[in-house]
Design an enzyme around this catalytic site. Structure first.
Site, short mmCIF file in Angstrom:
data_model
loop_
_atom_site.label_atom_id
_atom_site.label_comp_id
_atom_site.label_asym_id
_atom_site.label_seq_id
_atom_site.Cartn_x
_atom_site.Cartn_y
_atom_site.Cartn_z
N SER A 140 0.84 -1.20 0.00
CA SER A 140 0.00 0.00 0.00
C SER A 140 0.87 1.25 0.00
O SER A 140 2.04 1.20 0.45
CB SER A 140 -0.90 0.00 1.25
N TYR A 153 -3.56 -0.50 10.32
CA TYR A 153 -3.50 -1.05 8.96
C TYR A 153 -2.19 -0.65 8.30
O TYR A 153 -1.49 -1.49 7.70
CB TYR A 153 -4.69 -0.55 8.14
#
Length: 242
Positions: A140, A153
């Site tokens: 990510s 996260y």
């Protein structure tokens, strides 16, 4: 790497980024094996793919990882690419008492990091028997900078990023195994809905970038806004001892 005639396993392949990549690979003449937890969603996804099969299972569960790896070895001995795409993400406001911050973090870390390490280790012997193989980890843009909305996260993806670098270094002298990392920014999928995904890029853009990188054997695959950050940071990182 070749972009056709591969046998590819994609976790989280019934929707979002995983399904978008599955469509591109299927259309390019690859055998695709999609994985997910929901049988109905898997069957619906298969209707959009050619030369594809599904293996239902939850890779966040150790016994399921072992079962799926065994099934891949028994039924798909030509497997040469795994795409670790399945993930977990929660809005996790650390200022709110009683919001189960640690529980959310545990789920994210288990799914996004620990499970990837274990599953990859289970499948690596099979990959290493192939003439050409790849491990593809979908991380990510969050590996570079966390924020107050998804701090845990982001931490799990940062851990995945670090592991991916280490795995790549481990097999640096093995010309048959390639270790890719895909860095999507915010993507408009059902998965990211809770964290504002509606304003993100389409999943097909991630798939397009990955296929182009696969053909060029470009193991670092920044997508969208991540490209600017990656261009600034990666040259510095490459100068560090590794």
């Amino acid at each position: 790497m070749k972009t056709s005639s591969n046998t590819v396993f994609i976790s989280g392949g019934s929707a979002g980024i995983g399904l978008a990549i599955a469509k591109k690979l299927s259309a390019a003449g690859n055998k695709v094996i999609i994985n997910g937890r929901n049988e109905e969603r898997l069957q619906n996804a298969l209707k959009e793919l050619d030369n594809a099969v599904a293996i239902r299972g939850d890779l966040s569960v150790e016994a399921e990882r072992i079962r799926i790896a065994d099934e891949l070895a028994a039924k798909h001995p030509d497997l040469n690419i795994i795409i670790n795409n399945a993930g977990a993400a929660f809005m996790n406001d650390l200022s709110v008492a009683g919001n189960s911050a640690a529980e959310k973090a545990h789920q994210e870390m288990n799914t996004n990091y620990i499970s990837v390490i274990h599953f990859t280790s289970l499948v690596l012997p099979q990959l290493l028997r192939q003439d050409e193989a790849a491990v593809v980890n979908v991380s990510s843009i969050a590996v570079y900078r966390s924020n107050k909305y998804v701090p845990t996260y982001s931490a799990s993806k940062a851990a995945l990023h670090s592991y991916t670098q280490g795995l790549r270094d481990t097999f640096a002298e093995n010309e048959k195994l390639h270790v890719f990392e895909v860095y999507p920014p915010l993507v408009n999928t059902e998965f990211s809905a809770e964290i504002g995904g509606a304003s993100g890029i389409p999943a097909s853009e991630v798939a397009d970038e990955f296929l182009a990188a696969l053909e060029l054997n470009q193991v670092e695959v920044p997508v969208g806004d991540t490209k600017q950050i990656h261009a600034l940071i990666n040259p510095i990182i490459e100068q560090l001892p590794h």
